[in-house]
Design an enzyme around this catalytic site. Sequence first.
Site, mmCIF file in Angstrom:
data_model
loop_
_atom_site.group_PDB
_atom_site.id
_atom_site.type_symbol
_atom_site.label_atom_id
_atom_site.label_comp_id
_atom_site.label_asym_id
_atom_site.label_seq_id
_atom_site.Cartn_x
_atom_site.Cartn_y
_atom_site.Cartn_z
ATOM 1 C CB CYS A 1 42.089 31.920 48.546
ATOM 2 S SG CYS A 1 41.422 30.528 47.665
ATOM 3 N NE ARG B 1 45.029 37.073 47.502
ATOM 4 C CZ ARG B 1 46.304 36.797 47.596
ATOM 5 N NH1 ARG B 1 47.159 38.027 47.223
ATOM 6 N NH2 ARG B 1 46.787 35.734 47.370
ATOM 7 C CD1 TRP C 1 39.400 33.398 43.012
ATOM 8 C CD2 TRP C 1 37.479 33.065 42.053
ATOM 9 N NE1 TRP C 1 39.024 34.603 42.349
ATOM 10 C CE2 TRP C 1 37.909 34.296 41.682
ATOM 11 C CE3 TRP C 1 36.205 32.515 41.605
ATOM 12 C CZ2 TRP C 1 36.964 35.165 41.156
ATOM 13 C CZ3 TRP C 1 35.239 33.331 41.062
ATOM 14 C CH2 TRP C 1 35.742 34.583 40.604
ATOM 15 C CG ASN D 1 45.605 30.199 47.885
ATOM 16 O OD1 ASN D 1 44.903 29.598 46.845
ATOM 17 N ND2 ASN D 1 46.471 31.244 47.583
ATOM 18 N N GLY D 2 45.393 26.695 47.612
ATOM 19 C CA GLY D 2 46.320 25.511 47.101
ATOM 20 C C GLY D 2 45.135 24.322 46.239
ATOM 21 C CD GLU E 1 54.946 36.575 25.510
ATOM 22 O OE1 GLU E 1 54.750 37.271 26.772
ATOM 23 O OE2 GLU E 1 54.339 37.149 24.682
ATOM 24 C CE LYS F 1 56.120 39.095 28.882
ATOM 25 N NZ LYS F 1 55.488 39.565 27.662
ATOM 26 C CD GLU G 1 56.586 43.448 25.942
ATOM 27 O OE1 GLU G 1 55.613 43.883 25.542
ATOM 28 O OE2 GLU G 1 56.794 42.376 26.543
ATOM 29 C CG HIS H 1 63.864 28.314 4.520
ATOM 30 N ND1 HIS H 1 63.616 27.797 3.041
ATOM 31 C CD2 HIS H 1 63.662 27.161 5.257
ATOM 32 C CE1 HIS H 1 63.322 26.637 2.946
ATOM 33 N NE2 HIS H 1 63.360 26.108 4.526
ATOM 34 C CE LYS I 1 49.639 45.274 32.546
ATOM 35 N NZ LYS I 1 50.582 44.307 32.276
#
Length: 614
Positions: A2, A27, A75, A101-102, A487, A491, A494, A510, A609
Site C-alpha cells: 500500500c 506499488r 490492495w 499497511n498490514g 534455489e 543464489k 549468481e 549416490h 534480469k
Amino acid sequence: MCGIIGYTGKRPVASILLEGLKRLEYRGYDSAGIAVLDSQGQFSIKRAPGKLDGLVASLEGILPDGTVGIGHTRWATHGSPTASNAHPHTDCRGEVVVVHNGIVENYMPLKERLIQEGHLFSSQTDTEVIPHLIESYLAKKFSMEEALGRTAFEIQGAHAVVAMSIIEPRKIFSFRLGNAGGIVVGYGDGEMLVASDLPALLPHTRRVTYLADGEMVVLDHGNAQYHRLDGASINKEPHSVPYDALSAAKGHYKHFMLKEISEQPEAVMNALRGRISFDTDSVELEGIPLSDAELKDISKVVLIGMGTSFNAAMIGRLWIESLAKIPAEADNSSEFRYRDPILNNRTLVVSVGQSGETADTLAAMEAASRKGGRLITICNIEGSQATRLAEGVIYMRSGLELGVAASKTFTNSLIALYLLASYLGIKRRSLSQERLSQIIQELAHLPRMLGTILADQSIYEMIAQQFFKYSNFLYLGRGINYPIAMEGALKLKEISYIHAEGYPAGEMKHGPIALIDGNMPVVALALKDHLYGKMLNNINEAKTRGALVIAVATEGDKEIASKADYVIYIPGASSLVNPILSAVPMQLLAYHIAVKRGCDVDQPRNLAKSVTVE
C-alpha cells in the site's frame, strides 16, 4: 504494498497528498483515499475504488481545504475494493482517522469485543479496528500517543500505521510493527511529511529518517519526536538522500537486492490482497478463465520455468499434488519445448516467469498452446508477452525488482502457486473447507513470520565472515525443501561466484558424498517435518566426513544445535509453508557472502534480469 502519504504544515494539503499517491502508484492498488482536517476542525474524507484518477474525478475539481492530511492506496485483503472499504478509516465519533499497511491477524476477536462495547463498524476491513481501538483509549482519557501505543500492543501482525486526531489537530502520528512496509519521515521548511516510500517525499525534501520496528513518531509543523512504543525517547537525526531516481528507489539500503529481500513481508501481503478472504476463508483468483467444470476435468498439470522460476515450479508441483490431488510435473522450459510433451485440452500448463519475456518459456508456452493445453501464466509484469500468450494470468504483484537475482519475485511466485493449488483443490473438492481455513489463517501470519526472519541479520554476517573464502558449497534438502536447496545454491552462484550445488539429501550417498571434506561447507534444510529425522542422518554423515554444516531449522529445535556448526532459525510453520519461509535465509546467506567478497550483488557479471534470447 500500500501507498501511504501524510503532511502537516502551512500549504494546502490535498494536492500534496494526491501528488504523493501518484508517485507511489508503482506499488499497485485497487482503491484510494485521502483525509484532510479542514478549517472547521473536522475531517473531510474522500475515497474511491479503482485507480487514483477515479478519486480525482470524484472530487470534481474541488479539493478539501486544510493543511494537515493523510492519503492511502490500498490492495484489498479484508473486504472487496469498494469506497467503504478504502482507506482512510475513522472511528464512531469521527475523532480519529487512520491509514494502514498490514494484516491485523487478530482483528475478529478485537472487532467482536469493540462491538460489544458499543462501537459501530462501517466497513469489512481489518484496518477499521485500529481507529476504534484508539478511540476506546481516548475515551479513557489517555493521550493520543498513549492510545496509539496501547493499540500497537493489542494488534497482532506486522504493520505500518499513520493516524490523525481532531484532539491534536496539527499532529500526525505513525508507528511501525515488524517489517511489513516502511515508514519514511521527511523534514521540510516548517512542514513535516511521512510516507511508505521515499519517492513520495522527494519533491518536498531530501532530509529524511526511517522508523524501525517498535518505533513511533509524532509530527508537528517543523519537528518530529521519536520514541519506542514502550515510551522510551529516541534521538534520530535526519540525513540527506540523493535526488536521482535510482538512489531514491534504493532508499537507505546499500543494495537493491537487500531492499527487495526486506520488502518481502509487504510483497506477500500484496500477493494475498483481494485473493483470499479472511472473513469467509475462501480463495478467489480473478485471472483463471476456466469454469468449475473445466477445472474438474483437468487430468494433469505441467509447470514450466527457467532458473529461479523453475525452482518455484518444482515446489508448485508438490503443492498441486498435495492439495488439488492432480498429477503434476515440473519442467525446465528450454527442455520442455524440445521433448514433444504429451498434452491435450485436459492439461493445465502453468508458466512461471518474472518478466514474462524469457525466450525459452515463451517458446514452451507456444508449444503447449499448439498441442491444445490450457495455458495460464504467473508473471510480475503487466502486458508482457507471456500475459498475451496465456488464457489467464496470476500476477505476482511484487512491485519493481531491480536486483538481477530474484528475491521477492521468487517468494511471490510461491504465493501465487500456493493459492493456485488451494483454488484447484476447492474447485475439485479434493481440499476440505476446514483445511482451506487452516491454510488461510496461516497465510495471515506469514508477513509477520517473514518479518521476524529479516529482523536480525547478524547470524548471516557471522557466517559470511567465516565462509566467504570457500570455493564450493553443497546445499541439501528433502521433499518440498529440496527445490529450496536448489534455489539457495543458485543464489550463491549468481551473486558471489562461488560454485554451489543443490541436491536432494537422499542422493548424497549416490555420488556427492565423495566431495565432502573440510573444504566443502554443507547447507542443510532441516525443518521439523516428516523428513526431519532423515535430514539429521544426512547431517551426521556430512559431519563424519569433516564438513562444516550450516543448518536452517525450526525455531525451538535444540537437537539441531548439537549437530550443526551454525544454525539459522525460522518460525515454526506447516510443512507446506516452510519453503516460503526458508527461501529468505537462502537469499540473505548468499547476499552477505557476496558482499563480503566484494561482488556486485545487484548486477552480477554475465547475467541479465530477463533472458530474451535462447
